[in-house]
Design a protein around this motif. Structure first.
Motif, mmCIF file in Angstrom:
data_model
loop_
_atom_site.group_PDB
_atom_site.id
_atom_site.type_symbol
_atom_site.label_atom_id
_atom_site.label_comp_id
_atom_site.label_asym_id
_atom_site.label_seq_id
_atom_site.Cartn_x
_atom_site.Cartn_y
_atom_site.Cartn_z
ATOM 1 N N PRO A 147 -31.117 -4.627 0.001
ATOM 2 C CA PRO A 147 -29.588 -4.968 -0.448
ATOM 3 C C PRO A 147 -29.135 -4.026 -1.530
ATOM 4 N N VAL A 148 -28.886 -2.694 -1.052
ATOM 5 C CA VAL A 148 -28.482 -1.560 -1.815
ATOM 6 C C VAL A 148 -27.644 -0.722 -0.977
ATOM 7 N N LEU A 149 -26.495 -0.031 -1.527
ATOM 8 C CA LEU A 149 -25.959 0.856 -0.904
ATOM 9 C C LEU A 149 -26.384 2.307 -1.841
ATOM 10 N N ILE A 150 -26.833 3.348 -1.045
ATOM 11 C CA ILE A 150 -27.181 4.805 -1.907
ATOM 12 C C ILE A 150 -26.149 5.818 -1.421
ATOM 13 N N GLY A 151 -25.238 5.486 -0.281
ATOM 14 C CA GLY A 151 -24.213 6.252 -0.163
ATOM 15 C C GLY A 151 -24.483 7.777 0.704
#
Length: 187
Positions: A147-151
């Motif tokens: 659950p992480v957005l790294i772009g």
């Protein structure tokens, strides 16, 4: 025919590595680390691209001998060393351990390996998997979504010329909200 699976940790926005190859966002819990270790223990052969091979082979061959290595790390290191591996690269000339190097066409070699007798094959590394994806060789996708957005970074999926229909076969939640989803390719 041997089963070919592509599975990796990925961010919610679909990347397996942040820019520069940064994997710091994907540190597994003990439970998830054990799941990956069990997967390595059940793999007949692992297929690596050069970059991931260099990262893994710089650590795991001796990780069990490092001061403070946990029992889980010791077990994983042993399993990783024992697992037969194939590295696909045109830029390196040697590999060591229980590994062989392929410098020719990856799709041709993966097709040949799938036709052999033996245990399941895992493909690790998004760039190598992209060639197998486009060739329709992958039988199962394993997404371990953090659950992480790294772009930005290295995407799990590549651009395809045709749709690939999938059937869900498993969903599991790990601590920290990490979600495992497995899909088989419908042929």
């Amino acid at each position: 025919m041997r089963k070919l699976t592509f599975g990796m940790n990925l961010s919610l926005d679909g990347y397996v590595a942040a820019p520069g190859g940064d994997l710091g966002w994907s540190v597994p819990s003990d439970e998830l680390f054990q799941w990956w270790s069990d997967r390595v223990g059940a793999t007949g052969t692992a297929l690596y691209g050069r970059r991931l091979w260099e990262a893994m082979s710089s650590h795991w061959p001796t990780a069990d001998q490092r001061p403070g290595a946990t029992p889980a790390e010791i077990e994983y290191a042993r399993r990783w060393r024992d697992m037969p591996k194939v590295v696909f690269s045109s830029t390196i000339s040697t590999v060591d351990g229980n590994t062989r190097l392929v410098t020719g066409d990856a799709v041709t070699e993966i097709t040949r390996l799938k036709a052999e007798d033996g245990g399941p094959i895992d493909i690790v590394g998004a760039t190598l998997a992209a060639a197998a994806m486009r060739a329709g060789l992958i039988d199962e996708y394993v997404l371990v979504t953090h659950p992480v957005l790294i772009g930005d970074g290295t995407p799990f999926f590549t651009a395809l010329d045709n749709w690939v229909n999938l059937a869900p076969v498993e969903t599991r939640t790990f601590s920290g909200g990490v979600l495992l989803t497995r899909y088989e390719t419908r042929r």
